[in-house]
Write a protein that holds these residues in place. Structure first.
Motif, PDB file in Angstrom:
ATOM      1  N   GLU A  38      44.800  36.069  29.294  1.00 11.54           N
ATOM      2  CA  GLU A  38      45.380  36.050  30.823  1.00 11.54           C
ATOM      3  C   GLU A  38      46.543  35.103  31.041  1.00 11.54           C
ATOM      4  O   GLU A  38      46.689  34.153  30.369  1.00 11.54           O
ATOM      5  CB  GLU A  38      44.018  35.790  31.713  1.00 11.54           C
ATOM      6  CG  GLU A  38      42.906  36.450  31.481  1.00 11.54           C
ATOM      7  CD  GLU A  38      43.162  38.073  31.699  1.00 11.54           C
ATOM      8  OE1 GLU A  38      43.763  38.182  32.666  1.00 11.54           O
ATOM      9  OE2 GLU A  38      42.491  38.828  31.163  1.00 11.54           O
ATOM     10  N   GLU A  40      46.646  33.226  33.386  1.00 10.65           N
ATOM     11  CA  GLU A  40      46.112  31.848  33.892  1.00 10.65           C
ATOM     12  C   GLU A  40      46.029  30.992  32.829  1.00 10.65           C
ATOM     13  O   GLU A  40      45.515  29.855  33.188  1.00 10.65           O
ATOM     14  CB  GLU A  40      44.965  32.105  34.840  1.00 10.65           C
ATOM     15  CG  GLU A  40      45.359  32.965  36.335  1.00 10.65           C
ATOM     16  CD  GLU A  40      45.606  34.368  36.123  1.00 10.65           C
ATOM     17  OE1 GLU A  40      45.902  34.960  37.039  1.00 10.65           O
ATOM     18  OE2 GLU A  40      45.396  35.050  34.967  1.00 10.65           O
ATOM     19  N   LEU A 136      40.840  39.115  38.016  1.00  9.06           N
ATOM     20  CA  LEU A 136      40.432  38.074  37.693  1.00  9.06           C
ATOM     21  C   LEU A 136      38.810  37.944  37.520  1.00  9.06           C
ATOM     22  O   LEU A 136      38.127  37.620  36.573  1.00  9.06           O
ATOM     23  CB  LEU A 136      40.453  36.877  38.953  1.00  9.06           C
ATOM     24  CG  LEU A 136      41.966  36.653  39.241  1.00  9.06           C
ATOM     25  CD1 LEU A 136      42.106  35.503  40.191  1.00  9.06           C
ATOM     26  CD2 LEU A 136      42.730  36.051  38.004  1.00  9.06           C
TER      27      LEU A 136
END
Length: 260
Positions: A38, A40, A136
């Motif tokens: 990801e 993030e 998410l």
């Protein structure tokens, strides 16, 4: 210097090339793997994961790896070819998990939340807040349930199907990508189907209201009603949606090339 030390030093260039060859496939796949790849996740963590996988797999894979070629162009070709294989493997797994984010985008449009836009690196420069939240949630679900282990296993076993240095079968690879995209879109549509039905019913009701009571300002009734009904329906359907999504993703991961 002993003969063993001299032999070890002489073998270092070939070992370094084999390490780069394996890391090209593993590193490219880790960039796209669901949960682990990801945006993030810091790049240093993804790099550390790729190096850890390299340390685990290189001793096992080394006997089947091609030797270092004499020409630099051939070495570059092999490395690029392995990176393409890794991107293909990681892309297959990534496409499957995009279904929840796509369903979130559709649901946001159907319940009147399409105006709440946020930056979404998965689906484009901007996406709905609900679609981003679902994206998410997909990553958390993959990590929390241990589903990430299936693509990792498939990546390790992929060397039995596509040995290092072997050309990627482009026709079969393109068909697999198309099938994964179709399966992801099908799952997204099935997840969003109740909200499509709800939107149709709501619009039919508003149309009847406009015909029966023309003096009523249906627009001012529709907007809050659509939001309230959509959020209430989402609260009721979110748990079974996630269960169905997790089951579909597990089945899709188990069908990846190399997965057992």
């Amino acid at each position: 210097m002993t003969p063993d030390d001299a032999a070890l030093i002489a073998s270092l260039p070939a070992l370094a090339f084999q390490a780069v060859l394996v890391f090209a496939r593993l590193g490219a796949a880790v960039m796209l793997l669901p949960g682990l790849g990801e945006q993030e996740v810091p790049a240093t963590i993804r790099l550390a994961l790729g190096l850890a996988l390299l340390a685990l797999l290189l001793p096992v894979l080394a006997p089947g790896l091609p030797p270092a070629p004499e020409q630099g162009a051939e070495a570059v070709r092999l490395i690029v070819q392995e990176a393409v294989v890794g991107l293909w493997l990681g892309g297959l797994a990534r496409i499957l998990t995009l279904a929840l984010a796509m369903a979130g985008q559709a649901i946001a449009t159907l319940i009147g939340l399409q105006g709440l836009l946020v930056f979404d690196p998965e689906l484009g420069a901007q996406g709905t807040a609900l679609g981003r939240a679902f994206g998410l949630m997909s990553a958390v679900l993959v990590l929390g349930t241990g589903l990430y282990a299936i693509p990792l296993e498939a990546m390790a076993e992929s060397y039995a199907l596509i040995p290092a240095g072997a050309a990627l079968p482009l026709g079969a690879a393109a068909e697999a990508m198309a099938a994964a995209g179709a399966a992801s879109l099908d799952l997204a549509l099935r997840l969003a189907a109740p909200f499509v039905i709800g939107a149709v019913v709501l619009n039919l009701a508003l149309g009847l209201l406009a015909r029966l009571a023309p003096q009523v300002q249906t627009f001012f009734v529709a907007i809050p009603g659509q939001l309230l009904a959509g959020v209430a329906l989402l609260m009721v359907l979110a748990p079974p949606m996630l269960v169905a999504y997790a089951q579909a993703v597990r089945a899709g991961f188990e069908s990846l090339p190399g997965a057992r």
